[in-house]
Design a protein around this motif. Structure first.
Motif, PDB file in Angstrom:
ATOM      1  N   ASP A 249      -8.646   4.840  -1.548  1.00 47.70           N
ATOM      2  CA  ASP A 249      -9.441   3.728  -2.062  1.00 47.70           C
ATOM      3  C   ASP A 249      -8.916   3.328  -3.432  1.00 47.70           C
ATOM      4  OD1 ASP A 249     -11.401   1.818  -1.760  1.00 47.70           O
ATOM      5  OD2 ASP A 249     -12.980   3.274  -1.311  1.00 47.70           O
ATOM      6  N   CYS A 250      -9.302   2.152  -3.880  1.00 50.29           N
ATOM      7  CA  CYS A 250      -8.947   1.728  -5.235  1.00 50.29           C
ATOM      8  C   CYS A 250     -10.038   0.814  -5.777  1.00 50.29           C
ATOM      9  CB  CYS A 250      -7.579   1.049  -5.270  1.00 50.29           C
ATOM     10  SG  CYS A 250      -7.538  -0.613  -4.584  1.00 50.29           S
ATOM     11  N   PHE A 251     -10.093   0.733  -7.108  1.00 51.86           N
ATOM     12  CA  PHE A 251     -11.153  -0.015  -7.778  1.00 51.86           C
ATOM     13  C   PHE A 251     -10.588  -0.677  -9.033  1.00 51.86           C
ATOM     14  CE2 PHE A 251     -12.732   3.764  -5.721  1.00 51.86           C
ATOM     15  CZ  PHE A 251     -13.793   3.308  -4.951  1.00 51.86           C
ATOM     16  N   LEU A 280      -7.227   4.628  -8.683  1.00 55.26           N
ATOM     17  CA  LEU A 280      -6.896   5.007  -7.311  1.00 55.26           C
ATOM     18  C   LEU A 280      -7.628   6.296  -6.963  1.00 55.26           C
ATOM     19  CD1 LEU A 280      -3.005   4.522  -7.437  1.00 55.26           C
ATOM     20  CD2 LEU A 280      -4.720   2.850  -6.700  1.00 55.26           C
ATOM     21  N   GLN A 281      -8.237   6.326  -5.799  1.00 57.59           N
ATOM     22  CA  GLN A 281      -8.883   7.548  -5.323  1.00 57.59           C
ATOM     23  C   GLN A 281      -7.973   8.223  -4.308  1.00 57.59           C
ATOM     24  OE1 GLN A 281     -12.746   7.053  -3.562  1.00 57.59           O
ATOM     25  NE2 GLN A 281     -12.985   9.223  -3.103  1.00 57.59           N
ATOM     26  N   ARG A 282      -7.635   9.484  -4.598  1.00 61.75           N
ATOM     27  CA  ARG A 282      -6.757  10.246  -3.723  1.00 61.75           C
ATOM     28  C   ARG A 282      -7.579  10.975  -2.666  1.00 61.75           C
ATOM     29  NH1 ARG A 282      -2.933  13.532  -7.525  1.00 61.75           N
ATOM     30  NH2 ARG A 282      -4.618  15.039  -7.286  1.00 61.75           N
ATOM     31  N   ASN A 283      -6.941  11.392  -1.588  1.00 63.80           N
ATOM     32  CA  ASN A 283      -7.681  12.028  -0.492  1.00 63.80           C
ATOM     33  C   ASN A 283      -8.229  13.405  -0.848  1.00 63.80           C
ATOM     34  OD1 ASN A 283      -5.260  13.395  -0.515  1.00 63.80           O
ATOM     35  ND2 ASN A 283      -4.663  12.843   1.576  1.00 63.80           N
ATOM     36  N   ASP A 284      -7.838  13.964  -1.999  1.00 60.91           N
ATOM     37  CA  ASP A 284      -8.435  15.219  -2.450  1.00 60.91           C
ATOM     38  C   ASP A 284      -9.562  14.979  -3.449  1.00 60.91           C
ATOM     39  OD1 ASP A 284      -6.999  14.337  -4.623  1.00 60.91           O
ATOM     40  OD2 ASP A 284      -5.922  16.219  -4.967  1.00 60.91           O
ATOM     41  N   GLN A 333       4.630  -0.544  -6.056  1.00 59.44           N
ATOM     42  CA  GLN A 333       5.165   0.802  -6.258  1.00 59.44           C
ATOM     43  C   GLN A 333       4.827   1.719  -5.085  1.00 59.44           C
ATOM     44  OE1 GLN A 333       7.165   1.888  -8.787  1.00 59.44           O
ATOM     45  NE2 GLN A 333       7.226  -0.254  -9.460  1.00 59.44           N
ATOM     46  N   LEU A 334       3.668   1.502  -4.484  1.00 62.68           N
ATOM     47  CA  LEU A 334       3.222   2.349  -3.375  1.00 62.68           C
ATOM     48  C   LEU A 334       3.629   1.797  -2.016  1.00 62.68           C
ATOM     49  CD1 LEU A 334      -0.383   3.114  -4.673  1.00 62.68           C
ATOM     50  CD2 LEU A 334       1.445   4.798  -4.380  1.00 62.68           C
ATOM     51  N   GLY A 335       4.070   0.542  -2.004  1.00 66.41           N
ATOM     52  CA  GLY A 335       4.365  -0.081  -0.721  1.00 66.41           C
ATOM     53  C   GLY A 335       3.107  -0.387   0.059  1.00 66.41           C
ATOM     54  N   LEU A 336       2.019  -0.679  -0.667  1.00 62.65           N
ATOM     55  CA  LEU A 336       0.729  -0.952  -0.039  1.00 62.65           C
ATOM     56  C   LEU A 336       0.179  -2.285  -0.519  1.00 62.65           C
ATOM     57  CD1 LEU A 336      -1.030   2.524  -0.521  1.00 62.65           C
ATOM     58  CD2 LEU A 336       0.025   1.673   1.586  1.00 62.65           C
ATOM     59  N   GLU A 337      -0.631  -2.902   0.313  1.00 59.22           N
ATOM     60  CA  GLU A 337      -1.390  -4.071  -0.120  1.00 59.22           C
ATOM     61  C   GLU A 337      -2.790  -3.581  -0.481  1.00 59.22           C
ATOM     62  OE1 GLU A 337      -2.784  -8.473   1.496  1.00 59.22           O
ATOM     63  OE2 GLU A 337      -1.166  -7.384   2.508  1.00 59.22           O
ATOM     64  N   LEU A 338      -2.978  -3.302  -1.746  1.00 63.24           N
ATOM     65  CA  LEU A 338      -4.214  -2.678  -2.202  1.00 63.24           C
ATOM     66  C   LEU A 338      -5.360  -3.679  -2.210  1.00 63.24           C
ATOM     67  CD1 LEU A 338      -2.762  -0.606  -5.181  1.00 63.24           C
ATOM     68  CD2 LEU A 338      -3.485   0.276  -2.950  1.00 63.24           C
ATOM     69  N   GLN A 339      -6.512  -3.236  -1.714  1.00 65.89           N
ATOM     70  CA  GLN A 339      -7.719  -4.059  -1.692  1.00 65.89           C
ATOM     71  C   GLN A 339      -8.835  -3.289  -2.393  1.00 65.89           C
ATOM     72  OE1 GLN A 339      -7.925  -7.156  -0.537  1.00 65.89           O
ATOM     73  NE2 GLN A 339      -5.806  -7.193   0.218  1.00 65.89           N
ATOM     74  N   LEU A 376     -14.133   1.870 -17.592  1.00 66.55           N
ATOM     75  CA  LEU A 376     -15.302   1.360 -16.876  1.00 66.55           C
ATOM     76  C   LEU A 376     -14.865   0.894 -15.496  1.00 66.55           C
ATOM     77  CD1 LEU A 376     -16.196   1.145 -19.907  1.00 66.55           C
ATOM     78  CD2 LEU A 376     -17.440  -0.922 -19.274  1.00 66.55           C
ATOM     79  N   ILE A 377     -15.475   1.424 -14.467  1.00 69.54           N
ATOM     80  CA  ILE A 377     -15.179   0.978 -13.110  1.00 69.54           C
ATOM     81  C   ILE A 377     -15.899  -0.346 -12.853  1.00 69.54           C
ATOM     82  CG2 ILE A 377     -15.368   1.522 -10.661  1.00 69.54           C
ATOM     83  CD1 ILE A 377     -13.420   3.291 -12.164  1.00 69.54           C
ATOM     84  N   THR A 378     -15.166  -1.337 -12.355  1.00 67.55           N
ATOM     85  CA  THR A 378     -15.784  -2.632 -12.046  1.00 67.55           C
ATOM     86  C   THR A 378     -15.689  -2.988 -10.563  1.00 67.55           C
ATOM     87  OG1 THR A 378     -13.729  -3.766 -12.682  1.00 67.55           O
ATOM     88  CG2 THR A 378     -15.429  -3.519 -14.380  1.00 67.55           C
ATOM     89  N   GLY A 379     -15.048  -2.148  -9.775  1.00 65.27           N
ATOM     90  CA  GLY A 379     -15.025  -2.341  -8.322  1.00 65.27           C
ATOM     91  C   GLY A 379     -14.181  -3.516  -7.891  1.00 65.27           C
ATOM     92  N   GLN A 380     -14.788  -4.458  -7.193  1.00 70.02           N
ATOM     93  CA  GLN A 380     -14.071  -5.651  -6.751  1.00 70.02           C
ATOM     94  C   GLN A 380     -14.038  -6.719  -7.833  1.00 70.02           C
ATOM     95  OE1 GLN A 380     -16.370  -6.390  -3.193  1.00 70.02           O
ATOM     96  NE2 GLN A 380     -14.817  -5.440  -1.879  1.00 70.02           N
TER      97      GLN A 380
END
Length: 480
Positions: A249-251, A280-284, A333-339, A376-380
């Motif tokens: 996940d990402c925020f 970025l939230q990692r799977n751990d 950098q990650l090769g991802l389309e982050l949402q 501060l996390i702002t989400g979307q």
């Protein structure tokens, strides 16, 4: 410093520490004062001169702002004080408990007189744990009575941390300085497994400290127990800390710096600088903050725009553009389309129960050293503020609150203030609140009182988190 170098430094430091300490307990050691004589060190002396230094060699920081607390309080029916408690900086979760005993306290022996002297100490400790867990008393423990007390003490700490706070403690230690017992799986030893296993108990005697230094380091060092991420990383560093597959996940987020601006000769005013960030939230479960060096974006109403409900739009536009650029660079950098995901999906930072009394989730990560720096996390969204409040309300004005008998203080906040109150926005501005009742209710639940303790809740992104569900209904907002 590499891990190998840290281990080598620990070996050298431990050898030097033991040599210094040995000199203080030798029969020919200097007296504290003339005629006092030399005696065995007390528990306090052992802690000050040996265990404190050992903890620091292992990478722990004692004292104010450190990650190892002394006499840490645990309330579980009664209040107990744990000698040393090391915590992980990111989560504030306990990872290492050390219970200190006086230098001359003997190592474990069987309770029964004339018992076989060839016993295995780890087996005997495991038996003592089983005896305690089964409700046995110190008088019929397989181990000496003092050791029943030691086992009970540490067992209650491990159980209390779990029962009260749901903290599964990874490591626990009992030591006099002459011997050191490590419980490598205290949850299994004291709570879960039956019977307790000697395999989960490691024993070090003082003559073996030097030869066992590397094992001690691997068991008790901060580097071994706390695999922590830096406060922030650059977009080009993300592959050093995660793989694309591990990102779950990402925020959007903001790095916020609050400053007192102006000459100290005059009244200093608040200045708030923001830098777009991405978490970025990692799977751990680890949270990685991506932040790049850039010019700060100062929070302020745009001069020349008379309608203050529109005056933050230029600032919001700058922040949004920079945030989207950071999102794109990180994704490349990650090769991802982050949402980015919504605030509801963010797992939350550790909550300080002394301050965050009624918070269900913390969206703020405080800097470990700087008092007025946060993430501060702002989400979307890309900012924690809204352009204007969700509802029209007269309580932005102190005079309206005064007329309703709900004014804060004896006068309006006419200029931005850094203290008493910390208020960035001022009276009659759409982002300011002057209502006493609302101020009372938001204590302990507001996410950002250190940024602006008079901020209008309806103009803040975090309002649904601070006021969940039915708690929004009684708010006075928009009633005048």
């Amino acid at each position: 410093m590499t891990c190998e170098t840290e281990e080598a430094a620990f070996q050298r430091g431990l050898a030097e520490l033991l040599e210094r300490f040995d000199r203080t307990v030798a029969t020919d050691a200097p007296e504290p004062y003339a005629g006092a004589g030399v005696d065995h060190p007390l528990e306090h002396t052992t802690r000050i001169h040996l265990l404190n230094a050992l903890a620091e060699l292992l990478g722990w920081q004692l004292g104010l702002g450190g990650n190892m607390a002394e006499e840490a309080r645990l309330k579980n029916g009664t209040t107990a004080f744990m000698d040393y408690l090391g915590v992980a900086t990111e989560t504030n979760a306990p990872v290492l408990l050390i219970e200190a005993k006086a230098w001359d306290k003997p190592f474990i022996t069987p309770q029964a007189k004339g018992a076989n002297t060839s016993y295995n100490p780890a087996d005997l400790i495991a038996q003592a744990v089983e005896h305690w867990r089964g409700g046995g008393t110190r008088t019929n423990s397989p181990a000496a009575a003092d050791w029943h007390d030691y086992v009970e003490q540490v067992g209650k700490y491990v159980k209390g941390l779990w029962d009260v706070h749901q903290h599964p403690l990874p490591r626990a230690v009992i030591t006099s300085g002459q011997w050191l017992v490590v419980f490598t799986k205290p949850m299994a030893t004291f709570i879960n497994a039956w019977p307790a296993s000697a395999e989960d108990i490691k024993i070090f005697r003082k003559p073996d400290f030097r030869t066992g230094a590397l094992e001690l380091y691997s068991l008790l060092s901060k580097a071994s127990l706390c695999v922590e991420t830096p406060y922030y990383i650059r977009a080009t560093q993300v592959r050093n800390y995660t793989t694309p597959e591990a990102v779950v996940d990402c925020f959007h987020a903001l790095h916020v710096s609050y400053e007192a601006s102006g000459s100290p000769v005059f009244i200093r005013r608040p200045r708030i600088l923001v830098y777009p960030a991405l978490v970025l939230q990692r799977n751990d479960g680890a949270l990685l903050t991506v932040l790049e060096r850039s010019d700060p974006l100062e929070l302020s109403y745009q001069r020349g725009i008379d309608d203050l409900e529109l005056a933050l739009e230029p600032h919001f536009g700058e922040v949004a553009a920079a945030a989207e650029a950071l999102l794109t660079r990180t994704g490349e950098q990650l090769g991802l389309e982050l949402q980015p995901s919504a605030l509801d999906d963010f797992p939350g930072y550790p909550i300080n129960t002394n301050v965050d009394r009624v918070k269900s989730k913390s969206l703020i990560k405080r800097h470990a050293i700087e008092p007025d720096v946060w993430v501060l996390i702002t989400g979307q969204a890309t900012h924690f503020l809204k352009p204007a409040p969700d509802v029209a309300c007269g309580y932005h004005r102190w005079s309206a609150c005064h007329a309703a008998g709900e004014a804060i203080g004896t006068t309006a906040v006419s200029m931005p203030q850094i203290a008493r109150p910390r208020s960035f926005f001022t009276d009659d501005q759409p982002h300011h609140c002057a209502h006493q009742g609302l101020k009372d209710r938001r204590e302990g639940r507001c996410q950002i009182p250190l940024i602006d303790e008079r901020l209008c809740c309806k103009s803040c992104l975090f309002a649904p988190v601070c006021w969940p569900g039915a708690q929004q209904t009684p708010l006075p907002c928009g009633t005048t």
